[in-house]
Structures are given as C-alpha cells and as structure tokens.
Design a protein around this motif. Sequence first.
Motif, short mmCIF file in Angstrom:
data_model
loop_
_atom_site.label_atom_id
_atom_site.label_comp_id
_atom_site.label_asym_id
_atom_site.label_seq_id
_atom_site.Cartn_x
_atom_site.Cartn_y
_atom_site.Cartn_z
N LEU A 297 0.79 -0.97 0.10
CA LEU A 297 0.11 0.01 -0.07
C LEU A 297 0.89 1.27 -0.02
O LEU A 297 0.54 2.36 -0.72
CB LEU A 297 -0.83 0.10 1.02
N LEU A 298 2.13 1.22 0.79
CA LEU A 298 2.75 2.42 0.75
C LEU A 298 3.55 2.70 -0.56
O LEU A 298 3.71 3.68 -1.23
CB LEU A 298 3.88 2.39 1.79
N ALA A 299 3.76 1.63 -1.33
CA ALA A 299 4.68 1.54 -2.64
C ALA A 299 3.62 1.95 -3.68
O ALA A 299 3.85 2.66 -4.56
CB ALA A 299 4.95 0.17 -3.16
N LEU A 300 2.18 1.63 -3.31
CA LEU A 300 1.05 1.97 -4.28
C LEU A 300 0.43 3.38 -4.12
O LEU A 300 -0.63 3.75 -4.54
CB LEU A 300 0.26 1.04 -4.47
N ARG A 301 1.05 4.38 -3.13
CA ARG A 301 0.37 5.31 -2.66
C ARG A 301 0.07 6.37 -3.76
O ARG A 301 -1.01 6.92 -3.73
CB ARG A 301 1.21 5.83 -1.70
N GLY A 302 1.07 6.35 -4.63
CA GLY A 302 0.90 7.46 -5.85
C GLY A 302 -0.29 6.96 -6.66
O GLY A 302 -1.02 7.89 -7.08
N ARG A 303 -0.22 5.73 -6.97
CA ARG A 303 -1.12 5.08 -7.89
C ARG A 303 -2.52 5.29 -7.34
O ARG A 303 -3.58 5.60 -8.02
CB ARG A 303 -1.09 3.90 -8.34
N LEU A 304 -2.71 5.16 -5.97
CA LEU A 304 -4.04 5.21 -5.30
C LEU A 304 -4.59 6.79 -5.38
O LEU A 304 -5.78 7.01 -5.51
CB LEU A 304 -3.80 4.78 -3.91
N ARG A 305 -3.60 7.81 -5.28
CA ARG A 305 -4.15 9.02 -5.29
C ARG A 305 -4.58 9.16 -6.78
O ARG A 305 -5.47 9.84 -6.78
CB ARG A 305 -2.87 9.79 -4.97
N ARG A 306 -3.92 8.82 -7.65
CA ARG A 306 -4.20 9.10 -9.14
C ARG A 306 -5.53 8.41 -9.11
O ARG A 306 -6.56 9.05 -10.23
CB ARG A 306 -3.04 8.74 -10.09
N LEU A 307 -5.86 7.26 -8.75
CA LEU A 307 -7.08 6.43 -8.82
C LEU A 307 -8.03 7.17 -8.34
O LEU A 307 -9.31 7.27 -8.58
CB LEU A 307 -6.83 5.00 -8.32
N LEU A 308 -8.01 8.02 -7.22
CA LEU A 308 -8.80 8.69 -6.34
C LEU A 308 -9.36 9.76 -7.24
O LEU A 308 -10.67 10.04 -7.26
CB LEU A 308 -8.17 9.33 -5.11
N GLN A 309 -8.56 10.26 -7.89
CA GLN A 309 -8.70 11.61 -8.86
C GLN A 309 -9.73 11.03 -10.02
O GLN A 309 -10.48 11.77 -10.65
CB GLN A 309 -7.58 12.41 -9.30
N ALA A 310 -9.11 9.79 -10.87
CA ALA A 310 -9.80 9.23 -11.80
C ALA A 310 -11.15 8.75 -11.48
O ALA A 310 -12.24 8.79 -12.53
CB ALA A 310 -9.09 8.04 -12.57
N LEU A 311 -11.55 8.49 -10.30
CA LEU A 311 -12.96 8.21 -9.99
C LEU A 311 -13.99 9.11 -9.67
O LEU A 311 -15.26 9.07 -9.37
CB LEU A 311 -12.91 7.34 -8.79
N SER A 312 -13.51 10.47 -9.58
CA SER A 312 -14.34 11.73 -9.46
C SER A 312 -15.19 11.94 -10.72
O SER A 312 -14.83 11.57 -11.67
CB SER A 312 -13.32 12.86 -9.23
N PRO A 313 -16.34 12.70 -10.59
CA PRO A 313 -17.23 13.10 -11.68
C PRO A 313 -16.55 13.63 -12.64
O PRO A 313 -16.92 13.78 -13.77
CB PRO A 313 -18.29 13.70 -11.03
N ALA A 314 -15.63 14.74 -12.44
CA ALA A 314 -14.93 15.44 -13.39
C ALA A 314 -14.12 14.73 -14.28
O ALA A 314 -13.86 15.20 -15.66
CB ALA A 314 -14.00 16.50 -12.72
N ALA A 315 -13.72 13.56 -13.94
CA ALA A 315 -12.84 12.81 -14.81
C ALA A 315 -13.61 11.77 -15.46
O ALA A 315 -12.99 11.07 -16.48
CB ALA A 315 -11.63 12.07 -14.07
N LEU A 316 -14.86 11.63 -15.46
CA LEU A 316 -15.71 10.65 -16.18
C LEU A 316 -16.98 11.60 -16.98
O LEU A 316 -17.08 12.48 -16.65
CB LEU A 316 -16.41 9.82 -15.17
#
Length: 915
Positions: A297-316
């Motif tokens: 989870l610590l290694a994938l922290r950056g990807r999780l943040r980008r995934l959090l932004q990709a799931l927002s309504p503005a990105a879909l």
Amino acid sequence: MTMALPRWRVAPGCGHRIAPGGRRPADDAAWTGVVRLLLAWLCALLSGAGLAQTVDPLRAVANRNGEISASIAATVQAVNEPAKALAELRRERIDLEQRMRWVERRASVQALGQEFAQTLREYLRSLPTAEQAVASRQRRIELLATASDSQLAVERALHRLEDPDAVIETLLAKAHPPVSEEERPQLLRALAAALRQQSELLQRLAAEQERLRKTLNEAGEMADALLLEADAARQELTELLFWTPAPPSARTLAELGPALRWTFSPSHWQESVALLRAEIVRQPLWPAAALLTAGLLLALRGRLRRLLQALSPAALPADRYKVRHALAALAVTCLLALPLPLLMWTAAGPLLRAADSQEFTAALGDALLVVGRLLLALLISAWLLDRRGVAVRHFGWDASLVAATAHGLRRLTTVFVPLMLIAAMNGMAHAPFANEESLGRVALGLSALTVALFFLRLLLSGSALMRRFREYAPRSWAVRLRPVWMLFLVGVPCAVAALALAGYIVAAGYVFSRLVHSLFLVLAAVVLYGLMALWVQIQRQRLACERIGVGAGEGRPPGAAGLAAAVAPAAAGVPRPRLDIAALGEETRSLLDFVVTLLLVGGLWWVWRDAVATLGVITDYKLWSYTEKAGGKEVTHALTVGRLLLAIVVLVITGIVVRRVGALLDIILLQRLDMQADATYAITVMTRYAIAAIGIVAASRLLGVGWEDVQWLVAALGVGLGFGLQEIVANFVSGLIVLAERPIRIGDVVTVGDVSGKVARIRARATAVIDFDNKEVIIPNKAFITSHVVNWTLSNQIIRLLIKVGVGYGSDIALVQRVILEVVQGNADVLPEPAPSVFLVAFGDSSLDFEIRAFVDALDKRLRVQHEINQGISRALQERGIDIPFPQRDLHIRSLPEGLAAVVGSGAGGAGTGR
C-alpha cells in the motif's frame, strides 16, 4: 489408560481464570485426552468387528470386560477433574461475594480515597470475562457431546445383553473352530457368568458416565452463574470508580517520574522488540502477510491518489458516472489510511499472544490495538476532507471550506495520537496503578485539551472555516449557532480534562472515549447521507437524459438530421452529477433525514448503551414520588432523572417519526399498493395520529402519569365541552370521520354553502379549500358532516353541461335542432356516452327556447367547452339565416297628464300619425 480434565489456572491474588490466550498446554492436552478416550470407547462399542471375528468366545468376552473395567477407572478419574473445577468455581464465587460485601461496607462509610480506588481497580481487573469463558465452555460442550454418545452406546450394549441366550448363541455360532458337544455345557455356564459380569460393568460405567455428565453440567451452570455475578460486580465497581476521586497530591507528582521512566525505558522497549521478533519467527504467516500488505500500500500510494482523482465525476463522462464510483473512492480512501494502523495491529497481535509477556509488553500491545483504530478513523476522516477526497469531488462540498478542516485534522493527529498512546499504555490493566494516577491522567487531560484546541481554532470567528461559512451561507445554523457549537465542542473536552486532572480518571476516560466514537459516528452518518442523496440525484439525472433521448426520437421525420444535431448538445449538456440537496425534493429529503437520523440515533445508543448504568448516580436521582394501585395496594414509585430523560427521548423520537412517516409510508409501502392519492393521505394522517398517541401515552407512563391522574382533567374537559370547547371537539371528531369515511378527498372540487373550490388540506380542526379566485378558504370540518355539501368529483369526473339557446319565431325547429346537435357532437371534448341531446323546452316571450344537455369528463373543461359550443352555435345559425332574437316589448299608453298629452299629441300630429 488415564483421563484428565483441565485445571483452572488462577491468577495470584485475583482468584479468576486465565484468559484463553494464557492457557497452559497441559490443560488443552487434558481435555483432548478425555475426548479421545470417550471417542475410542464409543467406536469400540459401536463396532461389532471384535465379536464378528471371535475365535474364542470366552476370551473375547473377558477382553471386553477388561476394556470396560479400564473405561470405568478412566471415567472415575475423569470425573475428578470437572469436580475440582466445580469446587474452584464455587470458591471463586464465594470469594467474589465476600469481596463485594466488603466493597459495599466500605462504600457505605463514604470514606473513599485513593487506596479504595486502587483496591477497586484490582478487584475489577480480577473479574472473569465472557471472552475468558468462551474456550472452556466450548471444550465442555464437546466433552458433553462425546460423553452423551458414549452413554448412548452403553445403553445399546445393555439392551443387547437383556437376552443373554441370544448373545451366547451368536458367539458360539461364530466360534472357530466350532465348540464340541462335550465342551458346550461348561462353556455355556462360563459365558453366562462372563456376560452377567459384563452387564454389571456396563451398568457401573453408565452410572459413572451419568455422574460425569451431571458434574459437567453443574460446572457449566456454576461458570454461567459466576459470569453473571461478575458482570453485576463489574457494573457496581465501575459505577463506584466512576465517582470515586483520586485527587492529585504530592504523591502524584512523585509518581510521575517513575511512570515516565517505566514508559520510556530503553530496556522495556528492547525487551518488547525482542519478544515481538521471537513471536513473529514462531508464527510468521499473518505478520508477514500484514507487513507485505502495508508495504504494498505504501509503494502504491501514488497510484492510489491518481485512482482517487480518476474516480471523480469531473474525470468521467456524465452518463457513465454511477454511485459505485463514489463507493470505490471510499474504498481507496480507506486503503490510503490503512498502512500505519495495520503496522500497529501487526505489532500488537504478537505482543498480546506472547506467553511470557511482562507488564510493559502487554500494556504496549493493548495500547497499539486501541490507538490503531483511533488512528485509522482520523486518517480516513482527513482523506475524506482532502481537496481530492470524496467530500469535495463527489459530494460537491466547497474545497476551501474543508481544506482548513483537513489540514487541522492532520496537525491534530500528529499530537493527539502519541498522547493517546501514552495514556492508553499507562491506563491499561497491565500498567502499574501509580502510572494511571500520574502519567495516565496527565496524558489523557492533554489529549482532551488538544481536541478542544482543534475545535477552538476551527470555530473562532476569524478562522478560515467560519469566514467561508459566512460567505457561503450567512443565515445557516452553522453560523447562527456558532457559540453553541463552540460551547459544546470546546467545553466538553475541557470538562473531560478537568475530570481527569481532578482525579476522576475512570469517568474522564469513559466520557472521552465515547465522545470520540460519537464524533466519528456523526461523520459516518454524514457520509451515508451524501451517498444516498447522490444516488437519488444520479437516478433523476439518468431519467432526465432518457426523456431527452425519447423526445428527440419520437415522430422525427427522415430528413430531420438538424434536429438530431440540436438534441445531441442538449443531452451532452446535462450537468455532471454534483450533489445538490435543495434539488432533491421535500419528500426525498424527509425520507433521507428520517433514515439517517434513525441510524444515527441507533448508533449513538450503541455507543452510550452502558452509560445508563454507569451514570447511575445522576440518572437515579429522585425528582419526586408518585403512587399507583397495583393489585388493590398502593405502590410508591420515584420519578428519577433517568426516567425524565427517557421520556424526553421518547417524545423527541415520536415527533421525528410523526414528521417523517408520511414520506416513508408513501415511498416504501403505499406506492406499491397502487392506491389513490386521497387514500394514501388518509392512511398517512391516521398513522401520524396513532404514532403521536402511542408516543404521548408511553412518555406519560414513564413520567408516572396514569389514567387515575388525568381523571380530573377529563372531568374538566367534560365541563368545558358543555360551554366553549364543544365546537373544537366536534370539528376534531368530524375531521376523523372525514378521513375515515372520505366524503371529500384531497383534490376534490366541492361546494359548501356559497364556497366552491378544490380541497387542498384536511387538518385536525379545519379543511383548506382553494376557490376559483385562488383564495384559501378555511372551513371547519363540522360543516362537511352537518351541512349540505356538493362534491363534484366524488365518484367520477363527468360533468353535465346545460346550455340554453333561443331562436326567433318562425324558424324551422327540426333544422335548428339538427344544426345545434351537429355543433355539440363536433366538439372533441363532449363525451359520446352519455350522448348529447337538444330539446325544445319552452315558447318564450320572444324566442323558441332550446336546451342542450352534454357531458364532459373533467370539471376544468366545463367553461371552455361551453364557450366553444356557444361560439359554434352562433356561427352555424348565422350561416343558415336563423335569427337569435333579443327581448321585445310593445308599450300601450292608456292615459297621460294634460300637459304631456298635448305635447305627445302635437308631436304625433306633426308626424302625420295622430289619431
């Protein structure tokens, strides 16, 4: 063969059983030996292989008798173990009763000091818990099941021995080599004696097994009784500790130094690290999995943040966003907050499982377990309020509004969590008592003051949060009640700190922990409300898009490509899903408020469920007494603060349910029954009355107000009804009759006296009618029961039109009738059934009077259709040269005054028409 049951290990000076985590291996081996022996005996009795392959019948019976004798001896030995456990349980129960009697005597003296509080804590720590009894209860149940099966097998064996001749014949028939006739008599006598001995042995074995079963049952009943008494003692001791102060003194300051050395001692930490390493090496599976998960989870922290932004309504795209994206964002939020708490739990587990844990190690394990949950909740809250989090991206909260809160929450975490770790380590059962009274209380007080400082910085008038609130919603409750919020959110933690520093450490820890749980529960309720509202809004926007698409596709000509191009931008221009509470509608908001409020109240009750007993000093305070008759005798009851608060809670819940039950019934139940709107309204109103009545009666009973207490009020009301209240009661009863009988309904067009209009609301006393001038007329309900009422739409909406038309004398009657009927039938709103009709009804003074009877299917069409028919008749008659006369009068003058007659006569002569 030997058989052994577990011996309860008693903690020194405590007199209670060790928790399952602290069992000795010998105890488990003893229970396992008993189970294995009984299972082996059961298999031996149930299998007939021994008899089926017998060579020497007498030797086989003798061997079986020897096995039964060994089982008897083992069962006798096995009974001793639960008997010892039963005796130990009885001793513990007697010891508990003696201790509680001593506590009651000391508490009655009212000389409660620090030594008494320390003794109470030691007694409280020594009480057995339900977790400790789970494993022993499970082993006892397994042994009882095995013993019961063995007892059943013995009974079956005894049943076979009821006919010894048949058993002997079976044995002799399977003997190899066959028994000779010379040996047969002697062998028969020997087998009969051996079988009699076997029957006696089986009976003894059955008796010993029954004694084992009874002993186990008695031990179980004694353990349950001890657990119940321990729970009652725990409640009483906690209540005493809650209000037993240990005020600070010079001794407290002197103990602060040793407590600090105990907490931060390098040797203690080194010992804990060594023990943790050894325990991980001994059981590496789960710690390795947890460490691997945290590292991943610590290694994938950056990807999780980008995934959090990709799931927002503005990105879909607007048509692809669903509520599952918000749920996925919540899951990602939890993953971002998980690594550090997971590492704390990974360390806590081995420390608590270690068999040779010292005081510091056990206290550290408990503290890591508790503070890990607190840290997880704080980190999840901070990520929810982040600019990239769910609150801003999915729920549409103002980014600048929550940014300050998220920043302050992260700063709070860096100070609050270490303080709580120190407080937990020194406040746990494993820490020395002096640590709890010195460093524990100081750390808890500082933790509470840290929370108070956090809310103070948020709610100050010049803070970024309040400035933004005043700009965004200056008349909101958050701004108008800011002093109230500040008093509660800042004052309560300060009061907790004062309690801790004053010596009420148990009360302070209890209240503070539940306040923290309550705050996180409120945040969870807000998130749940946002998810539910977001789902409703997404569904509405989806239906709006579907309506746009359907409207664009229906009836479009083949060459209407331009129209399709015009519709596409409109559909694409549908606003992206963004939570707007004001756009949800009153009924939807009411339902969401009701559901979330109900869940929140239930959660708060779960958090504070044991506060009623703990706060017994306050809740049991007697306000006044009242008497009631029970069985012909007067019984005195006391109205306490607790009953008063409970009655208030009942009334508040009743008010909430009465306000929200309409939307709840309509959305969940009534729409599924396909009922008319008026029927659903009547059911909703009657349900509200019933719930209100039940709530008022329940609150009255809690307050001690019974029928005998309100008889005088009923008598006074009876007198008042005879004077001024009879109209009010008559209107209320009439309103109930109207709702039940339904002579008028919401939306009906009625005429009451000289008032005509549409029924808007039916209340307890009066009904609101909107007349055709759009004025609201309030009519008492009594008028609808006792007066003449015309309901134009009670059974159906069909209304008859009665139109009168006059034509001149000399007109063709048949032609006039045919022309008028053609005009009436040509109107599209005139119903074919009942068929319209035209009749000559009278010979008027200046016209032939025709009457038109036609029907329309709605009252609101009446005037418009009448206008269209009159207009059509006028045009049709004019086209056919048929006159519509106006009234004419012939005036015959019989006499006039002389002067006026001369004038009239001269005028007539001049005109050449004189007489």
